[in-house]
Scaffold this motif. Structure first.
Motif, PDB file in Angstrom:
ATOM      1  N   SER A 143       0.828  -1.205   0.000  1.00  0.00           N
ATOM      2  CA  SER A 143       0.000   0.000   0.000  1.00  0.00           C
ATOM      3  C   SER A 143       0.865   1.258   0.000  1.00  0.00           C
ATOM      4  CB  SER A 143      -0.956   0.003   1.195  1.00  0.00           C
ATOM      5  OG  SER A 143      -0.273   0.234   2.404  1.00  0.00           O
ATOM      6  N   ASP A 178       2.549   1.556  -3.514  1.00  0.00           N
ATOM      7  CA  ASP A 178       1.593   2.006  -4.523  1.00  0.00           C
ATOM      8  C   ASP A 178       1.264   3.485  -4.344  1.00  0.00           C
ATOM      9  OD1 ASP A 178       1.516  -0.471  -5.662  1.00  0.00           O
ATOM     10  OD2 ASP A 178      -0.409  -1.072  -4.759  1.00  0.00           O
ATOM     11  N   ARG A 179       1.147   3.913  -3.101  1.00  0.00           N
ATOM     12  CA  ARG A 179       0.799   5.317  -2.860  1.00  0.00           C
ATOM     13  C   ARG A 179       1.899   6.243  -3.357  1.00  0.00           C
ATOM     14  NH1 ARG A 179      -1.399   7.992   2.819  1.00  0.00           N
ATOM     15  NH2 ARG A 179      -2.070   9.964   1.880  1.00  0.00           N
ATOM     16  N   GLU A 193       1.390   8.407  -6.549  1.00  0.00           N
ATOM     17  CA  GLU A 193       1.144   9.711  -5.914  1.00  0.00           C
ATOM     18  C   GLU A 193      -0.318   9.851  -5.487  1.00  0.00           C
ATOM     19  OE1 GLU A 193       2.544  12.776  -8.503  1.00  0.00           O
ATOM     20  OE2 GLU A 193       4.643  12.153  -8.338  1.00  0.00           O
ATOM     21  N   LEU A 194      -0.804   8.821  -4.806  1.00  0.00           N
ATOM     22  CA  LEU A 194      -2.204   8.816  -4.374  1.00  0.00           C
ATOM     23  C   LEU A 194      -2.410   9.766  -3.191  1.00  0.00           C
ATOM     24  CD1 LEU A 194      -2.864   4.973  -4.494  1.00  0.00           C
ATOM     25  CD2 LEU A 194      -3.464   6.667  -6.220  1.00  0.00           C
ATOM     26  N   ARG A 195      -3.536  10.473  -3.199  1.00  0.00           N
ATOM     27  CA  ARG A 195      -3.846  11.377  -2.083  1.00  0.00           C
ATOM     28  C   ARG A 195      -4.282  10.597  -0.845  1.00  0.00           C
ATOM     29  NH1 ARG A 195      -4.341  16.740  -3.431  1.00  0.00           N
ATOM     30  NH2 ARG A 195      -4.315  17.220  -5.656  1.00  0.00           N
ATOM     31  N   GLU A 196      -4.890   9.418  -1.070  1.00  0.00           N
ATOM     32  CA  GLU A 196      -5.340   8.573   0.038  1.00  0.00           C
ATOM     33  C   GLU A 196      -4.680   7.228  -0.060  1.00  0.00           C
ATOM     34  OE1 GLU A 196      -9.553   8.330   0.232  1.00  0.00           O
ATOM     35  OE2 GLU A 196      -9.855  10.484   0.020  1.00  0.00           O
ATOM     36  N   ALA A 197      -4.552   6.550   1.085  1.00  0.00           N
ATOM     37  CA  ALA A 197      -3.912   5.235   1.091  1.00  0.00           C
ATOM     38  C   ALA A 197      -4.709   4.256   0.242  1.00  0.00           C
ATOM     39  CB  ALA A 197      -3.794   4.718   2.521  1.00  0.00           C
ATOM     40  N   ALA A 198      -3.988   3.362  -0.432  1.00  0.00           N
ATOM     41  CA  ALA A 198      -4.651   2.371  -1.272  1.00  0.00           C
ATOM     42  C   ALA A 198      -5.340   1.335  -0.421  1.00  0.00           C
ATOM     43  CB  ALA A 198      -3.630   1.711  -2.192  1.00  0.00           C
TER      44      ALA A 198
END
Length: 309
Positions: free
Chosen positions: A296, A299-300, A304-309
């Motif tokens: 997780s 992947d984040r 560059e995810l704003r929220e955790a996967a």
């Protein structure tokens, strides 16, 4: 299924015993002529450590019975008593409206003293609201198809007690010993009975170890033993009920964990040394975090995810 009544003397003969009160089974320091252990003790060793198991057992000279009772404990005890056909007063007590003329206030001395006296007498305290919930659970159980077919019609609250060749005794106390099958039943109260919730409870509470211990005891005493089924009932409305039989391969894993715990127990008992987690190391150790967490995070960062996967 044959059982013999307990004569209130130290157990020296392997058998299936009736009429051993819950307190004596769990907390009697000398129930057997040699030290004895139950599934809960072995599960403490595996799920926590030998030190934790020792702290909460009669092997600890400073042992003190827990002065607290969780709501789950009291509800579970009442439900088991009701299913076994025992009167409410057998090991439960209804919290009165007043004690010494004082309405319920848990911090008042009158109420603290009353509570301590009930626990010392081996009683589980229920409020009127808890009794109403318990009635809902009992009614739901009565409507469940397998219960109507007789899954709870065996001999309740029998104690299986047998001797381990290493020099100590083992105990198991299934909720129901079957009359005409080898399927042992254990009734469990739960907050929820979805598949994920029951999976988690089986793992977190070591229920494969418990089932393996019951079947080991039955076979040691010459009783038929083929399976172990958990009968779940929710402790709040809508009081859903679910039956799940543990797979043989998972019971085998539970048995292997019990054997490991027995080995640890016997070594600790003989050496009088009960180590806690990490006590066998003199330096810091590396800790591995779970793969799902690592993925997780990776992947984040990668996307560059704003929220955790």
């Amino acid at each position: 299924m044959q059982s013999i009544p307990w004569d209130h003397k130290q157990v020296s003969t392997p058998n299936c015993y009736a009429d051993i009160p819950s307190w004596d089974y769990h907390d009697h320091p000398n129930l057997c002529v040699e030290p004895s252990i139950s599934s809960s003790f072995l599960r403490d060793i595996i799920l926590k450590s030998a030190k934790h198991a020792f702290q909460r057992s009669r092997f600890n000279p400073a042992y003190a019975a827990d002065a607290e009772q969780s709501e789950a404990m009291a509800l579970g005890r009442f439900l088991h008593s009701a299913v076994a056909g025992e009167p409410f007063e057998h090991d439960c007590v209804l919290r009165p409206a007043t004690v010494g003329g004082v309405a319920y206030q848990g911090n008042r001395k009158e109420w603290r003293d009353w509570k301590a006296a009930q626990i010392a007498a081996g009683k589980y305290i229920l409020t009127p609201e808890m009794v109403e919930r318990a009635k809902g659970m009992i009614l739901a159980l009565g409507e469940f198809p397998l219960v109507r077919q007789g899954i709870l019609n065996g001999a309740p609250e029998r104690s299986l007690i047998w001797r381990d060749p290493r020099g100590f005794w083992k105990k198991a106390r299934p909720d129901q010993i079957p009359n005409d099958s080898g399927d042992y039943i254990d009734l469990k109260t739960a907050r929820g009975v979805t598949y994920r919730e029951t999976q988690s409870a089986i793992i977190n509470y070591g229920l494969c170890q418990q089932g393996a211990m019951v079947l080991e005891g039955a076979r040691a005493l010459g009783l038929s033993a083929s399976s172990f089924t958990l009968l779940w009932v929710e402790s709040t409305a809508p009081y859903c009920v679910r039956a799940q039989t543990l797979k043989d391969e998972d019971l085998a894993r539970g048995h292997a964990l019990n054997e490991l715990a027995c080995k640890i127990f016997w070594e600790c008992y003989q050496t009088k040394h009960w180590p806690g987690p990490g006590d066998d190391r003199e330096d810091a150790e590396f800790v591995d975090l779970p793969d799902w967490w690592r993925k997780s995070v990776d992947d984040r960062v990668k996307f560059e995810l704003r929220e955790a996967a």
